[in-house]
Write a protein that holds these residues in place. Sequence first.
Motif, PDB file in Angstrom:
ATOM      1  N   ASN A 189       0.838  -1.200   0.000  1.00  0.00           N
ATOM      2  CA  ASN A 189       0.000   0.000   0.000  1.00  0.00           C
ATOM      3  C   ASN A 189       0.875   1.253   0.000  1.00  0.00           C
ATOM      4  N   VAL A 190       0.278   2.359  -0.477  1.00  0.00           N
ATOM      5  CA  VAL A 190       1.003   3.628  -0.476  1.00  0.00           C
ATOM      6  C   VAL A 190       1.303   4.020   0.963  1.00  0.00           C
ATOM      7  N   ARG A 193       0.808   9.591   4.956  1.00  0.00           N
ATOM      8  CA  ARG A 193       0.768  10.951   4.426  1.00  0.00           C
ATOM      9  C   ARG A 193       2.087  11.689   4.690  1.00  0.00           C
ATOM     10  N   GLY A 194       2.659  11.499   5.890  1.00  0.00           N
ATOM     11  CA  GLY A 194       3.908  12.170   6.211  1.00  0.00           C
ATOM     12  C   GLY A 194       5.031  11.736   5.281  1.00  0.00           C
ATOM     13  N   ARG A 195       5.119  10.436   5.049  1.00  0.00           N
ATOM     14  CA  ARG A 195       6.162   9.932   4.126  1.00  0.00           C
ATOM     15  C   ARG A 195       5.910  10.411   2.711  1.00  0.00           C
ATOM     16  N   VAL A 251       4.558   8.700 -10.687  1.00  0.00           N
ATOM     17  CA  VAL A 251       5.469   7.639 -10.248  1.00  0.00           C
ATOM     18  C   VAL A 251       4.685   6.436  -9.734  1.00  0.00           C
ATOM     19  N   ARG A 252       3.540   6.709  -9.114  1.00  0.00           N
ATOM     20  CA  ARG A 252       2.691   5.646  -8.570  1.00  0.00           C
ATOM     21  C   ARG A 252       2.279   4.641  -9.655  1.00  0.00           C
ATOM     22  N   GLN A 253       2.257   5.096 -10.932  1.00  0.00           N
ATOM     23  CA  GLN A 253       1.880   4.211 -12.043  1.00  0.00           C
ATOM     24  C   GLN A 253       3.009   3.254 -12.439  1.00  0.00           C
ATOM     25  N   ARG A 254       4.169   3.405 -11.788  1.00  0.00           N
ATOM     26  CA  ARG A 254       5.344   2.580 -12.106  1.00  0.00           C
ATOM     27  C   ARG A 254       5.715   2.732 -13.580  1.00  0.00           C
TER      28      ARG A 254
END
Length: 572
Positions: A189-190, A193-195, A251-254
């Motif tokens: 999982n993503v 929020r802080g990271r 970036v989340r889409q790889r």
Amino acid sequence: MKQFIETIKIKNFKAFQEEQVFDIKGKNVLVYGTNGSGKSSLFWALYTFLQSSIKSDDEVKKYFETFDELNKQTHQSLKNVFMPDNADSYIDITFKDEHNISRSFQISHNNINTNNNTDTRVQELNLASDFINYKLLHNFYNTSHKQEINLWPVFERDIFPFLTVGTQNWLEDIIKSLTNDVPRTPRGNVASRGRKIRYEEELVVLNGKIEALLEEIERNANKFLKEEFFENKDVIKVDLKYTKKFNFNKVRQRLWREDMAYKRREELQIKLSIKLKEENSTDWKTIHRPHSFLNEALLTRVAIAIRIGATQTRLESLFKILVLDDMLISLDMSNRMDVMRLILNVDNKAELSFFDNFQKIILTHDKGFFNLIQRHTDDNDWVYYKFIKDESKNEAPKISNDLTHLQKAEKYFEDAELENCGNELRKAAEQVLTQYLDPNMKNLKSDFESLGTMLNKAINEINNNRFNKFKTNFLSSIELEKLKKIKEDYLIDGSLSEGEKTALTNTKTRIFDLLIELNSVSHKKETLLINTKEILDRIMNAASHAGENPLYTTELKDAIVKIKELKDFLNT
């Protein structure tokens, strides 16, 4: 430490079949071959070899697998398809350093020693070298008219991998340091929020680094365009803008998965615009779709300037190669030679000195272009090859050393083919004189000149140079009245101070030293030219070699020696 490629061996790779050895001995390489003759196979062999230094063994082995249509794992194989399946396939390159110590590296299915950390020479060579072909330059503006030019794919494939960040290249740094994927939990999982916020801040820094690099490349490209292509005049400017950047959602889409190449072209953009100087104004007109309005020759110059601008951002290295494969195919001969003058740095410009340490490998299908480069280069520094292939047969290219005219003359003499020897000697003399009279390769369109005319021009130039050197050293720097006193016994002249007498003595010594130098060097050159003219006049006289005239054989032998002396001496 200065190093160079000594030998290249290629077996069963692309167009090559049985082992082909290029024994280049650290020299630059010039190759002529028709389309399909295997030139590009040499280009890709060198490229694949250097790129293997940043790949895993498995990523390298796939190029040497036997092709199997049913096995997708073999579909990137570059083995020659006409060789037996069990035939060995490899690329082997030997490096030599300035201490004459050699080391060989190889990539094949079973042996890969280019990517280990015990000897990093291939990695270093990969980071410092450049590969440019006509496709790369064409990709700068190969876009439909309704679209803006997006150079991200060009940078990703052909520029970022050859620019250095620490011990790795820019592309590796972009992917591995930050953009391979967003932070995730052990379950995938993503992250919190802080990271995420901290990661987005890191992306801002990365985007800033890319923008700073583009600004440096843009400055270098514009300086190069102005100084080298437009005689230091404001005519055209490159404008590189990083308009679509990395962010969390992209970036989340790889994006770096193999099936995401098209997506990267949509999500990332380096926009190329061109600014043209408006006449009688200080304003510049921006062309947002330059491929729709500028001709191909101008677009090619822009592409070359950007590519060279990127090269100039690197740290200097004494170990690097520059491989050019029909890079200038879209330019006419005059424009091609303009670019080659820069790459060969024939004017010895300090701003182009970064080209000097490259071991250059130039491949062309244009025989006229090949002949011009060969005529203006020296076989002490260059080796020349000819690739020939019958496209109707599934055979490897036939590769031979392309001898210079002087080398051909020597071979014909050894084989007792005296008439051919004489003809090649005349061509050799023309080549030597062309290099002397046109060292900067600028008189390509001049009218044909006979050998006699060229010899007379060379003699006149030697005499003019002798006078100009004397004039520069003395006539413009000494008062005439004082110069006249050198003929007199000035040492007892009461009108002169001791300091003035000493100055005149020093001047007198300098004059005689220069006269001795000029008359020893220039007289030797002039004598060689006159002797060459007389010998060539005789050996080219058909009556002089009727039958088996022993005098003709002697004169041919003497002519070979004289032209060798002339070639060496005119360069001093």
